[in-house]
Design an enzyme around this catalytic site. Structure first.
Site, short mmCIF file in Angstrom:
data_model
loop_
_atom_site.label_atom_id
_atom_site.label_comp_id
_atom_site.label_asym_id
_atom_site.label_seq_id
_atom_site.Cartn_x
_atom_site.Cartn_y
_atom_site.Cartn_z
N VAL A 20 40.10 -14.74 -15.98
CA VAL A 20 40.61 -13.44 -15.55
C VAL A 20 39.69 -12.31 -15.98
O VAL A 20 39.30 -11.46 -15.18
CB VAL A 20 42.03 -13.21 -16.12
CG1 VAL A 20 42.52 -11.80 -15.80
CG2 VAL A 20 43.00 -14.25 -15.58
N THR A 88 47.89 -16.48 -22.72
CA THR A 88 49.25 -16.47 -23.28
C THR A 88 49.84 -17.87 -23.11
O THR A 88 50.59 -18.12 -22.16
CB THR A 88 50.13 -15.40 -22.60
OG1 THR A 88 49.95 -15.47 -21.18
CG2 THR A 88 49.78 -14.01 -23.07
N CYS A 263 49.00 -21.27 -15.74
CA CYS A 263 49.84 -20.32 -14.99
C CYS A 263 51.17 -20.96 -14.60
O CYS A 263 52.18 -20.75 -15.26
CB CYS A 263 49.11 -19.80 -13.76
SG CYS A 263 47.72 -18.72 -14.13
#
Length: 430
Positions: A20, A88, A263
């Protein structure tokens, strides 16, 4: 803020330079002055040589980019607009692990100055930015949100391996802690996102929008996986069923498969965690996760049954697994459900060989304590094509037969091949 960035009086810092962060930092660096920060000095050294550690971007993507790559947090003090793009993950108990996010917030807090902006892109549960991140920023900086600095949330929408839908061509959601923050953040992202920006009314709305994007995909794939289990018991080809059903204009084109990665296989746990904090135990989301997480064991059991039906003791078999990364044509092995599949096969004492043209042998050894072979051997009792890499799409039945013995068994988890009974190979797909 936007005008100062545009005039290069101030600069942007992107914290976390993975799938990202790096494309985002380079895109910003074509319009603004940018600091690209990552705690991994080896990865930073690669980017300084115009090499993408994730092997997604070519060297020319670094050309004419006004960017300084660094692993020194002191350099962050030179920035005024901070973008957080750190992972995360969840821990072994499927509980959100906010340590990377907190460490990034602490580093930014120590560099934060009056008038600065902080925008989070990492996927979180609704409320995380305001309840977990902002207090850390305030504590480390001694500043106060609103009067001293601004915060926003703009969820990442990077699709690794996708050469068509790239960063600037995907509509970007933006949000801010107040109207001024939203206006400035929208202007900054609007300068690089050709597809435009969508201004969410609150940070929580933007956080929720991101997490449910992947929850929705997770649930749809879990339905396909459950259907594939049912149809397999009926002796019906799931792909043929989906092909027929897909002739209706509003039938959604999802297919069964392993759901891993950082994800779709992770984000639902963030919403589950928050919902349970609020005293609600989600039934549908939890069910979808349970089905998808159970697919490696289901596939391993299916192969063991196929062996037994052919009077083969699984303990005396050798199986080749082709592909380990979480999806096709990427090098990312995080949360690979193929690794889970290999572990399930090993529970049957099956001798497993593993290959993948995109994965790093060192990373596989460190992450999973598994060994990647350079090339496959021969005399396999079965082959499992687990990832749809381009390198595998052109393979044919004679190739697979050349690697196997007896009555060969091919498990095609991605539905890449068309095999008939006349081919002399035992073929199974989800």
């Amino acid at each position: 803020m936007f005008n100062a960035l545009k005039e290069k009086e101030k600069q942007i810092a992107v914290i976390g330079l993975g799938y990202v962060g790096l494309p985002l930092a380079l895109e910003f660096a074509r319009q603004f002055r940018v600091i690209g920060f990552d705690t991994n000095a080896d990865r930073v050294a690669m980017m300084q040589r115009a090499e993408d550690p994730s092997r997604q971007l070519p060297p020319d993507a670094f050309a004419q980019a006004n960017i300084l790559f660094t692993a020194d947090p002191e350099v962050l003090k030179q920035a005024h607009f901070f973008v957080v793009a750190v992972p995360t993950p969840v821990d072994e108990y499927k509980v959100p692990d906010l340590k990377p996010l907190q460490r990034a917030s602490e580093a930014i807090g120590r560099a934060l100055k009056p008038g600065d902006y902080v925008v989070y892109e990492s996927t979180v549960y609704p409320g995380c930015t305001e309840d977990d991140c902002i207090p850390t920023l305030e504590h480390q900086s001694g500043l106060t949100l609103g009067s001293d600095f601004k915060v926003g949330y703009s969820p990442e929408r990077i699709n690794p391996g996708d050469k068509q839908r790239t960063l600037s061509t995907i509509l970007k959601i933006v949000s801010g802690n107040d109207a001024e923050a939203l206006r400035e953040i929208s202007a900054v992202y609007g300068a690089i996102i050709r597809a435009g920006v969508y201004e969410a009314p609150t940070i929580k709305v933007a956080e929720a929008a991101k997490v449910i994007e992947n929850v929705q995909r997770d649930l749809n794939i879990s339905l396909m996986n459950e259907l594939s289990i049912i149809f397999d018991k009926m002796g019906v080809d799931t792909h043929e069923v989906l092909k027929a059903a897909g002739t209706k204009w509003n039938f959604l084109p999802f297919t069964p498969g392993l759901v891993g990665g950082h994800c779709i296989g992770i984000d639902p746990y963030y919403l589950l965690y928050k919902a349970r904090q609020l005293g609600y135990d989600p039934q549908v989301i939890n069910s979808g996760r349970r089905i998808n997480d159970g697919m490696p064991a289901y596939i391993a059991t299916k192969l063991a049954q196929l062996f037994l039906q052919r009077d083969k003791n699984p303990r005396q078999t050798k199986v080749l697994v082709m592909g380990l990364t979480f999806k096709e044509n990427v090098s990312d092995i995080r949360n690979s459900k193929v690794a889970d599949l290999v572990r399930e096969l090993m529970k049957y004492a099956i001798n497993v060989h593993l290959i993948d043209p995109h994965a790093s042998p060192n990373e596989v050894a460190q992450e999973y304590r598994m060994t990647l072979m350079d090339t496959p051997s021969t005399n396999y009792d079965a082959i499992i094509v687990a990832v749809g890499h381009d390198e595998y799409k052109g393979l044919d039945v004679p190739y697979f037969k050349s690697l196997m013995n007896g009555v060969p068994i091919l498990l095609d988890l991605k539905g890449l091949y068309s095999v008939t009974a006349a081919d002399g190979i035992d073929y199974w797909r989800l």
